[in-house]
Design a protein around this motif. Sequence first.
Motif, PDB file in Angstrom:
ATOM      1  N   LEU A 575      -0.445  -3.082   1.760  1.00 31.85           N
ATOM      2  CA  LEU A 575       0.881  -2.971   1.147  1.00 31.85           C
ATOM      3  C   LEU A 575       0.824  -2.361  -0.253  1.00 31.85           C
ATOM      4  CD1 LEU A 575       2.502  -6.317   2.349  1.00 31.85           C
ATOM      5  CD2 LEU A 575       3.298  -4.003   2.889  1.00 31.85           C
ATOM      6  N   ARG A 576      -0.381  -2.243  -0.813  1.00 33.16           N
ATOM      7  CA  ARG A 576      -0.503  -1.567  -2.110  1.00 33.16           C
ATOM      8  C   ARG A 576      -0.268  -0.062  -1.963  1.00 33.16           C
ATOM      9  NH1 ARG A 576      -5.755  -4.406  -2.571  1.00 33.16           N
ATOM     10  NH2 ARG A 576      -5.321  -6.519  -3.345  1.00 33.16           N
ATOM     11  N   GLU A 595       4.256 -18.018   9.985  1.00 32.20           N
ATOM     12  CA  GLU A 595       4.182 -19.141   9.039  1.00 32.20           C
ATOM     13  C   GLU A 595       3.267 -18.799   7.871  1.00 32.20           C
ATOM     14  OE1 GLU A 595       2.891 -23.880   9.030  1.00 32.20           O
ATOM     15  OE2 GLU A 595       3.159 -22.796  10.924  1.00 32.20           O
ATOM     16  N   ALA A 596       2.146 -18.142   8.152  1.00 29.49           N
ATOM     17  CA  ALA A 596       1.213 -17.767   7.090  1.00 29.49           C
ATOM     18  C   ALA A 596       1.840 -16.758   6.127  1.00 29.49           C
ATOM     19  CB  ALA A 596      -0.063 -17.195   7.705  1.00 29.49           C
ATOM     20  N   GLY A 601       4.456 -15.856   0.757  1.00 32.03           N
ATOM     21  CA  GLY A 601       5.555 -15.198   0.059  1.00 32.03           C
ATOM     22  C   GLY A 601       5.679 -13.721   0.347  1.00 32.03           C
ATOM     23  N   ILE A 602       5.196 -13.295   1.514  1.00 29.79           N
ATOM     24  CA  ILE A 602       5.293 -11.886   1.894  1.00 29.79           C
ATOM     25  C   ILE A 602       6.464 -11.703   2.853  1.00 29.79           C
ATOM     26  CG2 ILE A 602       4.133  -9.943   3.017  1.00 29.79           C
ATOM     27  CD1 ILE A 602       1.471 -11.161   2.242  1.00 29.79           C
ATOM     28  N   PRO A 603       7.519 -11.012   2.437  1.00 32.93           N
ATOM     29  CA  PRO A 603       8.655 -10.799   3.344  1.00 32.93           C
ATOM     30  C   PRO A 603       8.263  -9.869   4.490  1.00 32.93           C
ATOM     31  CG  PRO A 603       8.942  -9.490   1.367  1.00 32.93           C
ATOM     32  CD  PRO A 603       7.720 -10.345   1.137  1.00 32.93           C
ATOM     33  N   GLU A 614      11.609  -2.384  -0.353  1.00 29.40           N
ATOM     34  CA  GLU A 614      11.279  -3.740  -0.786  1.00 29.40           C
ATOM     35  C   GLU A 614      10.552  -4.522   0.305  1.00 29.40           C
ATOM     36  OE1 GLU A 614      14.455  -2.455  -1.018  1.00 29.40           O
ATOM     37  OE2 GLU A 614      14.032  -1.828  -3.089  1.00 29.40           O
ATOM     38  N   THR A 615      10.905  -4.295   1.561  1.00 27.85           N
ATOM     39  CA  THR A 615      10.287  -5.001   2.686  1.00 27.85           C
ATOM     40  C   THR A 615       9.678  -3.965   3.616  1.00 27.85           C
ATOM     41  OG1 THR A 615      11.970  -6.732   2.508  1.00 27.85           O
ATOM     42  CG2 THR A 615      10.655  -6.693   4.525  1.00 27.85           C
ATOM     43  N   ARG A 616       8.355  -3.812   3.521  1.00 31.24           N
ATOM     44  CA  ARG A 616       7.676  -2.747   4.257  1.00 31.24           C
ATOM     45  C   ARG A 616       6.702  -3.268   5.305  1.00 31.24           C
ATOM     46  NH1 ARG A 616       4.330  -0.189   1.237  1.00 31.24           N
ATOM     47  NH2 ARG A 616       4.394  -1.518  -0.601  1.00 31.24           N
TER      48      ARG A 616
END
Length: 681
Positions: A575-576, A595-596, A601-603, A614-616
């Motif tokens: 994601l970077r 769940e993980a 905190g990863i959407p 924002e959500t990739r």
Amino acid sequence: MSTPVDDPLSRERSHLSSSRSALRAMREDVEALDISDVTANWVNAEALNHQIAERIKALADLSDTPLFFGRLDYLHTPGAEQAEGADGERFYIGRRHVHDADGDPMVIDWRAPVSQPFYRASKKDPLDIALRRRFGYTGGDLTAYEDEHLSDPAEAAKTSRLLQQEIERPRVGPMRDIVATIQPEQDEIVRSGLSGTVCVQGGPGTGKTAVGLHRVAYLLYAHRERLARTGTLVIGPNRSFLHYIEQVLPALGELSVQQATVEDLVAHVEIKGTDDATAAVVKGDARMAQVLRGALYAHVTLPTEPVMVVRGSRRWRVAQYELEDIVRELLDRDIRYGAAREALPQRIAHAVLVQMERSGEAPDDRVQDAVARNSAVKAAVKSVWPAVDPAKLVLRLLSDADFLAEHAEGILDEEEQKAVLWAKPARSVKSAKWSTADAVLIDEATDLIQRTHSLGHVVLDEAQDLSPMQYRAVGRRCTTGSATVLGDLAQGTTPWATRGWQEALTHLGKRDAVVEELTAGFRVPTDVITYASRLLPYIAPGLTPVVSIRENPGHFEVREVAGSDGVIEACRRLLRNEGSTGLIAADARIPELAEALAEAGIPYLGPGEETTRETRLTLVPASLAKGLEYDYVVLDEPRAVVDGEPDERTGLRRLYVALTRAVSGLIVTHAAGLPPQLASP
């Protein structure tokens, strides 16, 4: 006073600005149309208003989509005799035609004949092209250009940098068109004629889906009036896939193409149940069409008594043997059950009219219609050729062992009959727990009774997963039209997956189709496709491996991890990068990974949901990965993907699909051992 510096980029930007202004003027001209004096009634007005609205949509200027992506400088004017020394014309190639106030073209549609050399011209065969220019964009802004002097023998052949950048450009959101990067072998398929059916065998990343969609766009350009009457349809494997591709054709200005799944086509009943693999394979076998046909026509019985028609004081008798001849003649004609049933009362009425004429009367068509509606004739038709409901016919076959045995004798063996019979017979069509395969059987029965409407052209994607009966369902939607069949035998992940294209095309009713193979990989990096191709000897022996032509080798890594923490870390790593990331896993592992991701905190999104900046990250069950692409992929537990299928070959094919979804990089994570087929060859 200094001479202005010649700046080609500025001139091209100026042409882009002028072209956008011209497109805006074209749109405003359509918006300003007054149809009040040209419509005779409200029906015509509604139809014309709809056409105008569609035209306005088609002329939309998408700010982040290049209006043109190339330029051709001809040595001579195409189609015209040139005086000695005369220069050829210059054409800008784009997604749609744009003209100025005088009607002169500023941008030429990529589908026009004059645009074809943009895709086909080469050093060996320049096709009268002096210069091919490609443009680079950032968003909607023209930022670069690159020239190829095709007719200059002194210029060495070189790989187009802009072409490679466009192919490898990171993607966010749904599938884009490839109109700027179509390759010669793809263009040949795209521009193939409407009359013939084409089957495209293409491995991962060869662009077969894009080729199919662009072929539709081309056919609509070349045969618009005909296809406007007959219709076009794109069939995909699931809703997520259709959502992924749904913007490609509108981006090319085509808004009239319908999209559906096979399940949508055969939605005669509500699907409430599922079949085990054995039952699904038998129900999907083409022999079921024979069983259905026999069960349907078993309802027809030869007449045992004459028909007496009373009209006024006269009685007209049609003898039993004459009725039998009529019924046998209709059976021999092999027309649809329902059409024959509709013809039967008219045939009986005609026999009565012959008698009337012999007796000196002069009956006309109105008399024949009246006789056909006579209660005695209607009673005879009901007895001899009763109406049959297709769903009730299939219900009886799947519920009544004796009825099935009677009509499956010599077609299905006892074990196959047991496999398709319901353990608990349903009481009615509404209460039955129909499966997807049952709905296809009902569709077959429906077509035996009444002809299915045929379209002008159908595109069938991910075709390798269809059963023979599903091929028949698609084929009857294009009996008078043509088809584009797209698929990869190595990616067949159903128990009934296609074994060979010729067999599939026979079931489709297009046995004369041309089979083309795409083997150049434009999307999957070399290291990734090489790793995935280790599975080919086990899943599709003899199939030509895809050869990546990507200059960027991409990122590839196999990591042994301890639990979901290692998977989450791999996601963070990818994601970077710019672009989309897919986390693909066996279906059974999706809840744990969801769940993980939430705890970390990863959407994330589900398949078919549109990624944003924002959500990739998309969490993808392996069963839904087919046809989708992501810039980067984390593949979790390959062995679990294989073990999640009913047999090893299907599992390995599912794994092959999952391994080949990455465009720029792939990380394979595993705690358990890898499948042995992935060991180095």
